[in-house]
Design a protein around this motif. Structure first.
Motif, PDB file in Angstrom:
ATOM      1  N   ASN A  34      56.092 -68.996 -33.529  1.00 44.02           N
ATOM      2  CA  ASN A  34      54.620 -68.889 -33.596  1.00 44.02           C
ATOM      3  C   ASN A  34      53.965 -69.661 -32.447  1.00 44.02           C
ATOM      4  O   ASN A  34      53.017 -69.177 -31.813  1.00 44.02           O
ATOM      5  N   ASP A  35      54.505 -70.884 -32.181  1.00 43.92           N
ATOM      6  CA  ASP A  35      53.957 -71.663 -31.053  1.00 43.92           C
ATOM      7  C   ASP A  35      54.154 -70.940 -29.730  1.00 43.92           C
ATOM      8  O   ASP A  35      53.262 -70.919 -28.867  1.00 43.92           O
ATOM      9  N   ARG A  36      55.361 -70.323 -29.580  1.00 47.66           N
ATOM     10  CA  ARG A  36      55.624 -69.605 -28.334  1.00 47.66           C
ATOM     11  C   ARG A  36      54.680 -68.401 -28.181  1.00 47.66           C
ATOM     12  O   ARG A  36      54.152 -68.132 -27.086  1.00 47.66           O
ATOM     13  N   GLY A  37      54.442 -67.643 -29.286  1.00 47.61           N
ATOM     14  CA  GLY A  37      53.510 -66.512 -29.218  1.00 47.61           C
ATOM     15  C   GLY A  37      52.102 -66.967 -28.865  1.00 47.61           C
ATOM     16  O   GLY A  37      51.424 -66.354 -28.027  1.00 47.61           O
ATOM     17  N   ALA A  38      51.677 -68.085 -29.483  1.00 48.76           N
ATOM     18  CA  ALA A  38      50.327 -68.593 -29.165  1.00 48.76           C
ATOM     19  C   ALA A  38      50.237 -69.026 -27.704  1.00 48.76           C
ATOM     20  O   ALA A  38      49.252 -68.741 -27.011  1.00 48.76           O
ATOM     21  N   CYS A  39      51.313 -69.688 -27.237  1.00 49.99           N
ATOM     22  CA  CYS A  39      51.301 -70.129 -25.829  1.00 49.99           C
ATOM     23  C   CYS A  39      51.280 -68.949 -24.873  1.00 49.99           C
ATOM     24  O   CYS A  39      50.564 -68.941 -23.865  1.00 49.99           O
ATOM     25  N   THR A  40      52.075 -67.902 -25.194  1.00 49.73           N
ATOM     26  CA  THR A  40      52.075 -66.709 -24.331  1.00 49.73           C
ATOM     27  C   THR A  40      50.722 -66.018 -24.333  1.00 49.73           C
ATOM     28  O   THR A  40      50.228 -65.577 -23.286  1.00 49.73           O
ATOM     29  N   GLU A  41      50.075 -65.935 -25.512  1.00 44.84           N
ATOM     30  CA  GLU A  41      48.748 -65.315 -25.561  1.00 44.84           C
ATOM     31  C   GLU A  41      47.742 -66.121 -24.742  1.00 44.84           C
ATOM     32  O   GLU A  41      46.935 -65.558 -23.987  1.00 44.84           O
ATOM     33  N   ASP A  42      47.808 -67.473 -24.881  1.00 43.09           N
ATOM     34  CA  ASP A  42      46.892 -68.305 -24.083  1.00 43.09           C
ATOM     35  C   ASP A  42      47.147 -68.131 -22.596  1.00 43.09           C
ATOM     36  O   ASP A  42      46.210 -68.041 -21.781  1.00 43.09           O
ATOM     37  N   ALA A  43      48.451 -68.067 -22.249  1.00 45.60           N
ATOM     38  CA  ALA A  43      48.780 -67.890 -20.821  1.00 45.60           C
ATOM     39  C   ALA A  43      48.299 -66.534 -20.315  1.00 45.60           C
ATOM     40  O   ALA A  43      47.765 -66.413 -19.200  1.00 45.60           O
ATOM     41  N   LEU A  45      45.761 -64.789 -21.510  1.00 45.98           N
ATOM     42  CA  LEU A  45      44.301 -64.864 -21.375  1.00 45.98           C
ATOM     43  C   LEU A  45      43.898 -65.625 -20.111  1.00 45.98           C
ATOM     44  O   LEU A  45      43.014 -65.210 -19.358  1.00 45.98           O
ATOM     45  N   GLN A  46      44.584 -66.754 -19.867  1.00 46.96           N
ATOM     46  CA  GLN A  46      44.258 -67.556 -18.683  1.00 46.96           C
ATOM     47  C   GLN A  46      44.542 -66.773 -17.407  1.00 46.96           C
ATOM     48  O   GLN A  46      43.743 -66.781 -16.458  1.00 46.96           O
TER      49      GLN A  46
END
Length: 547
Positions: A34-43, A45-46
């Motif tokens: 879940n943390d990895r998915g959130a980090c990938t989504e943030d990346a 978006l950025q």
């Protein structure tokens, strides 16, 4: 000695520990996923925001470059030069006028000094004592002046009286005109009030007409609806009357048949049968009457109404309601038919639109294929032109290197053109002709030296033939060109050439035509040093040089 017994875990405990550890690891793995998915989504978006920012900045950069090109175009430069000339003229005229103002002020100051001096002298003369003759002359002059002033006063009083009389007449005329104006204003206000009242009446009539028109439209719509309803009722009534006429005709035919059949026959053996049948009919009718009475009694008990007239009125009312429902059902059927026809039209229109969309999609696909083919062809041509350009650049680079090596090999001196070269001492396409002229001059000098050496030694076989001896007199570089073309101005002129379409290499004819046009143009504005250039980049270069 007491031996302590160690607890040996059995297989069940080991299995439970392993299951707990496995569940803990799974939970930790799920959390990490879940943390990895959130980090990938943030990346993502950025990165998306950064790409949008880059595209926006690229677009702003292109706009700024285009504005810089337009601002540094020849027309704006000429306008700036014209404005400089105008400002210089204005400054010179201002200096001239300032000098004139200074001279005028000095003259005014001198005149003021002289006036002051004269006033002092006048005061001095006034203080002096006058003689008797002067006093007599002054008295005579004063008497004359009094006589003249009295005459002038009389003339002025006469004129004043005439003006007063004229003013009185004008005042009377003004009073009469004011009275007329007051009467006119009264009449004007009356007419304005009448006009406003008429406008109010017209507005009321217009409102009434609009209301009546709207009511007329509503009544016409109602009449149209009533006509349609009457037509539908008429159709239903006609169909019902036809049905009733049909039933009545059948009953009439049946009555005629029964009348013919029920005629009395003079037969002895049939009288008893007829009497028995008549008695049976009478009994049947009585049974029917009893049955109808029982049914009527049941209806009275069911409805709770014992009056027959009320029952008849109730049944008539129910029949009317049923007829109204029947007519409403017919109206709904008519509306349903209209909606079905409208739906059929819409389906046909939808099919036509689908067909047109398919045709347009097919045409767009064909045009896209055509554009793709043209793009591929143009890209192929551009690649070929780029390869040709690279080859030409390589050839030019080799030629420039060869010229540089030749320049150094024959020990040529570039000091005459150092003031033209400025900071750029390397051989480029802009200054190659200057180097070639120096090389040509150096070669001619070498040929001259060889010739004169051979002539001085008086050898029979000369190293240089007389016919092939160079007779070229190379003029000094200052006569050929006063200075080298400014690289900044040439770059600015080349940047002003902006083409909206695709770039493609020029043919031989187009290149010769463009070269002729450039030779015919005047490039005297470009022949100056960097120190004489008016561009901001030249100022920056000069500032860096002297820092």
């Amino acid at each position: 000695m007491a031996h302590k017994l160690q607890h040996i875990p059995d297989e069940i405990e080991l299995e439970t520990i392993a299951i707990a550890e496995l569940s803990r690891l799974k939970r930790q793995y799920r959390i990490m996923e879940n943390d990895r998915g959130a980090c990938t989504e943030d990346a993502k978006l950025q990165l998306h925001n950064q790409m949008n920012m880059i595209n926006r900045l690229e677009y702003e950069k292109a706009e700024l470059v285009l504005r810089i090109k337009t601002a540094t175009s020849k027309t704006f430069v000429r306008k700036d030069e014209e404005m400089e000339e105008k400002l210089k003229c204005m400054l010179t005229t201002q200096a001239k006028y300032d000098e004139m103002i200074k001279t005028e002020k000095e003259e005014i100051a001198e005149l003021d000094n002289e006036i002051h001096k004269l006033s002092k002298e006048v005061e001095i003369f006034k203080t002096k004592i006058k003689t008797d003759t002067q006093l007599k002359e002054i008295s005579v002059q004063q008497n004359k002046m009094v006589y003249i002033l009295e005459n002038r006063l009389e003339v002025a009083t006469k004129r004043f009286n005439i003006v007063v009389a004229q003013n009185q007449k004008l005042r009377e005329e003004i009073e009469n005109m004011l009275k007329e104006r007051s009467q006119f204003t009264i009449l004007w206000n009356k007419l304005i009030n009448q006009l406003n009242a008429g406008k109010q009446i017209i507005n009321d009539l217009i409102e009434q007409a609009t209301i009546a028109f709207n009511q007329r439209d509503e009544e016409l719509n109602k009449i149209q609806a009533l006509r349609e309803r009457g037509l539908r009722d008429l159709k239903a009534h006609v169909s019902e009357m036809c049905e009733l006429q049909r039933t009545m005709d059948n009953e009439m035919k049946l009555q005629e048949f029964l009348g013919v059949k029920g005629q009395y026959r003079e037969m002895g053996d049939l009288n008893a049968k007829r009497a028995a049948e008549r008695k049976a009919k009478i009994e049947e009718k009585q049974d029917k009457i009893e049955n109808y009475k029982n049914i009527l009694q049941l209806i009275k008990e069911f409805t709770g109404v014992h009056d027959v007239n009320k029952l008849i009125a109730y049944f008539i009312k129910q029949e009317e309601e049923n007829f109204a429902l029947f007519s409403y059902v017919n109206e709904l059927n008519d509306e349903l038919e209209g909606l079905q026809s409208r739906m059929a039209q819409l389906t046909i229109a939808i099919q036509d639109a689908r067909i047109t969309n398919e045709v347009t999609d097919q045409e767009q696909a064909e045009t896209l294929e055509k554009l793709k083919r043209e793009l591929e062809e143009q890209t192929a041509l551009a690649d070929a032109a780029e390869e040709n350009l690279i080859q030409c650049d390589d050839v030019i680079e080799k030629l420039l290197k060869g010229i540089d090596s030749l320049f150094k090999a024959i020990r040529c001196d570039n000091s005459p053109i150092l003031q033209l070269l400025g900071d750029n001492e390397q051989i480029t396409t802009c200054n190659v002709m200057l180097y070639l002229e120096i090389i040509e001059k150096r070669i001619t000098q070498m040929f001259h030296k060889v010739y004169w050496l051979d002539k001085a030694t008086k050898t029979q076989q000369l190293r240089l033939d007389e016919e092939r001896r160079p007779r070229l007199k190379v003029p000094p570089i200052e006569y050929i060109a006063p200075t080298q073309p400014c690289a900044l101005c040439i770059e600015k002129e080349e940047l002003q050439i902006v083409s909206e379409g695709l770039e493609h290499p020029l043919t031989r004819d187009e290149a010769t035509k463009k070269l002729k046009q450039r030779l015919e143009e005047d490039y005297s504005e470009l022949l100056h040093n960097i120190s004489g250039c008016h561009l901001p980049a030249a100022r920056k270069i000069i500032q860096k040089r002297y820092q």
